[in-house]
Design an enzyme around this catalytic site. Sequence first.
Site, PDB file in Angstrom:
ATOM      1  N   ASP A  72      93.536   9.104  28.444  1.00  0.00           N
ATOM      2  CA  ASP A  72      94.468   8.562  27.192  1.00  0.00           C
ATOM      3  C   ASP A  72      95.120   7.481  27.613  1.00  0.00           C
ATOM      4  OD1 ASP A  72      93.202  10.473  25.580  1.00  0.00           O
ATOM      5  OD2 ASP A  72      95.081  12.016  26.091  1.00  0.00           O
ATOM      6  N   ASP A 114     101.208  15.821  23.727  1.00  0.00           N
ATOM      7  CA  ASP A 114     101.877  15.161  24.834  1.00  0.00           C
ATOM      8  C   ASP A 114     102.996  14.357  24.410  1.00  0.00           C
ATOM      9  OD1 ASP A 114     101.209  12.905  23.566  1.00  0.00           O
ATOM     10  OD2 ASP A 114      99.560  12.356  24.803  1.00  0.00           O
ATOM     11  N   ARG A 207      96.002  18.609  28.297  1.00  0.00           N
ATOM     12  CA  ARG A 207      96.978  18.834  27.080  1.00  0.00           C
ATOM     13  C   ARG A 207      96.604  20.230  26.477  1.00  0.00           C
ATOM     14  NH1 ARG A 207      95.855  14.893  23.073  1.00  0.00           N
ATOM     15  NH2 ARG A 207      93.831  14.360  24.184  1.00  0.00           N
TER      16      ARG A 207
END
Length: 303
Positions: A72, A114, A207
């Site tokens: 990410d 997040d 996550r």
Amino acid sequence: MALSMAAVNNVTLPKLQSLNGIFAIFKKQGPTSADVLNTLKHKLLKEAGAVNQNPRKRKKQALKLGHGGTLDSNASGVLVVGIGEGTKMLTTMLAGSKKYTAVGELGKATDTLDSTGSVVQEMSYDHITREAFEEKLKEFIGEIMQVPPLYSALKKDGKRLSVLLKQGHKVEAKPARPVTVYNLSLQDFNPPLFTLDIECGGGFYVRSLVDDLGKALSSCAHVRELTRTKQGQFTLEEHVLREERWTFQDISQSLHPCPEPTSQQNNSKKGKPQGKPAQPSSGSASGDHNCNSTEGTSGDHND
């Protein structure tokens, strides 16, 4: 008259195109994995004096690059890259486990799971002790069922869920799927912050783990920082090339070459009908078609 970088380094486009294999680079926090791949590609083409390639010509790429296992934009660490025929190696070469170090925050949940997202829930965490935390971690080791984040690189009708959400579309959660956690340990506990070391298999989202862990502790949590420290045989300490070393020479020296195809593989290829060949990532795509989805969120894909 000043000499070009290509002339000084004696790097030509054919020489660059002769590279075939996989290597690892460091992805910093901020850009997407696709952005990082495009930067790498631009640097290499510039070194070879071939930066003016027409970007519209996609049928025959000047340089084939792909990556295995998206990180990410909010994550950093090991990003494995395939070059040339190495783009076809990403799946088999990344069959090993992945390792992450994650900093989580108790008491706040976000829509992306997040720190890039908006806070959607706040809960008390004063009741959580280190002992209770470590005891709860045991429930997340082994083969577990995990629901991937809505903000992820997973796709619906050919579009990433994260993109659909940002466009205002309603997206349903993907069904829970089995994932494997080989090792999970608490390295630091300083509420609301905590640090986890994680070793997992493909398709695993850090996550989701942190979100589920917060709920299991009668609170909530999200990922503050995420670093991939190992992917396959590549480790952060030993193998990754930092951006200043994204050069022909450094990549040549660290490249894991493609294995020579066996006679059996050659014969099997001859016997197969010739369908449409798979296209490796050109740099604008993440290369996820060659790998397990992984870290990251808005896009990590396996965060």
